[in-house]
Design an enzyme around this catalytic site. Sequence first.
Site, PDB file in Angstrom:
ATOM      1  N   THR A  24      -1.103   9.155   2.481  1.00 32.93           N
ATOM      2  CA  THR A  24      -0.762   7.740   2.500  1.00 32.93           C
ATOM      3  C   THR A  24      -1.394   7.128   3.737  1.00 32.93           C
ATOM      4  O   THR A  24      -2.005   7.827   4.552  1.00 32.93           O
ATOM      5  CB  THR A  24       0.768   7.544   2.503  1.00 32.93           C
ATOM      6  OG1 THR A  24       1.069   6.148   2.442  1.00 32.93           O
ATOM      7  CG2 THR A  24       1.384   8.132   3.762  1.00 32.93           C
ATOM      8  N   SER A  82       0.843  -1.194   0.000  1.00 34.42           N
ATOM      9  CA  SER A  82       0.000   0.000   0.000  1.00 34.42           C
ATOM     10  C   SER A  82       0.879   1.245   0.000  1.00 34.42           C
ATOM     11  O   SER A  82       2.106   1.163   0.048  1.00 34.42           O
ATOM     12  CB  SER A  82      -0.911   0.008   1.242  1.00 34.42           C
ATOM     13  OG  SER A  82      -0.129   0.010   2.433  1.00 34.42           O
ATOM     14  N   ASP A  89       9.477  -9.447   6.027  1.00 33.56           N
ATOM     15  CA  ASP A  89       9.498  -8.640   7.241  1.00 33.56           C
ATOM     16  C   ASP A  89      10.899  -8.047   7.348  1.00 33.56           C
ATOM     17  O   ASP A  89      11.876  -8.775   7.536  1.00 33.56           O
ATOM     18  CB  ASP A  89       9.180  -9.515   8.455  1.00 33.56           C
ATOM     19  CG  ASP A  89       9.187  -8.744   9.767  1.00 33.56           C
ATOM     20  OD1 ASP A  89       9.678  -7.591   9.793  1.00 33.56           O
ATOM     21  OD2 ASP A  89       8.725  -9.309  10.778  1.00 33.56           O
ATOM     22  N   TYR A 142      11.295  10.171  15.790  1.00 34.04           N
ATOM     23  CA  TYR A 142      11.148  10.015  14.339  1.00 34.04           C
ATOM     24  C   TYR A 142      12.219  10.807  13.608  1.00 34.04           C
ATOM     25  O   TYR A 142      12.830  10.312  12.649  1.00 34.04           O
ATOM     26  CB  TYR A 142       9.752  10.478  13.917  1.00 34.04           C
ATOM     27  CG  TYR A 142       9.376  10.103  12.501  1.00 34.04           C
ATOM     28  CD1 TYR A 142       9.028   8.801  12.184  1.00 34.04           C
ATOM     29  CD2 TYR A 142       9.350  11.061  11.489  1.00 34.04           C
ATOM     30  CE1 TYR A 142       8.662   8.454  10.890  1.00 34.04           C
ATOM     31  CE2 TYR A 142       8.997  10.722  10.194  1.00 34.04           C
ATOM     32  CZ  TYR A 142       8.639   9.418   9.902  1.00 34.04           C
ATOM     33  OH  TYR A 142       8.299   9.079   8.612  1.00 34.04           O
ATOM     34  N   ASP A 149       6.100  -7.269   1.285  1.00 32.86           N
ATOM     35  CA  ASP A 149       5.475  -6.635   2.440  1.00 32.86           C
ATOM     36  C   ASP A 149       5.444  -7.655   3.577  1.00 32.86           C
ATOM     37  O   ASP A 149       5.519  -8.873   3.333  1.00 32.86           O
ATOM     38  CB  ASP A 149       4.051  -6.178   2.105  1.00 32.86           C
ATOM     39  CG  ASP A 149       3.552  -5.098   3.051  1.00 32.86           C
ATOM     40  OD1 ASP A 149       3.784  -3.909   2.766  1.00 32.86           O
ATOM     41  OD2 ASP A 149       2.948  -5.444   4.085  1.00 32.86           O
TER      42      ASP A 149
END
Length: 284
Positions: free
Chosen positions: A194, A29, A68, A159, A50
Amino acid sequence: MTSDTTDPTPPADPVFGPGTRVLVTGAASGLGAAITAAARARGAQVLATDRDGDDLAEHEGEGIARLDITSDDDWAAAVAWVERRWGALDVLVNNAGVAGGGRLDQAGLDEWQWLFDVNVFGMVRGVRAFTPMLKQHGGHVVDVASLAALVHPAGMASYNAAKAAVLAFTETVGHELASYGVTAHAVCPSYFRTNLMDSLRGRDTAIAQVMSRLVTDSPVSAEDVAEAVLAGVEAGEELILPDPAARAAYRMKVDDRSAYDGVMRHQAARLEQLSTVTTSEEQA
């Protein structure tokens, strides 16, 4: 009248042209799916992977294969698949990642650990796994970082630090593997639409509200970013700023540091105000 002169240098083959072999992580995605679609539209062969895909050992078609990025075994299986099916890899796109953040007294060390395990060490595992192959055949490493690697707003220390580490890692990869014909590209987009927020974890509900709103309200789509990424790779850009907001924010930091600091501190103050309102509402 026609010219009797010709250009002796033929145009270079596009990086994502027919026959190019590409592996994309986080391809189910969002940006990963958009990069996969854009590369396939140019004729590239893409191994789309994914965490929740099908068994890689049995993967034969154009579906989503399981990888993974936090698993060394999964990366070893991906290398084996590429060797068996293609013989070499031309482009490794490290796109998979998760969202997080929180102010210094809100985000726990468990949140920091989780962000680094996925966003940094997942990428490191992938590049290390494919480095022997890249040294043999050359190619491109495309690491999706974030504008947060370059511009550091309040409330997002974990982050920001993780994405800055990705940027530093990618630059090092580019320097270390340049003599083997490898180019490394760091992608640093601003907020774009997204499903990244689906992975968001954290105790700081105020920063979660801010991040979710910025993603939802962005005029930039994952498809826009994907097209800019492919164009940047083919242009040889080692730092890809794929959207106008990212380019403007980074340019402000470079050209007018005092203005940049003022904006960042104003945003920090607004975050504290929002937190006060959010806390009051939660307690009501």
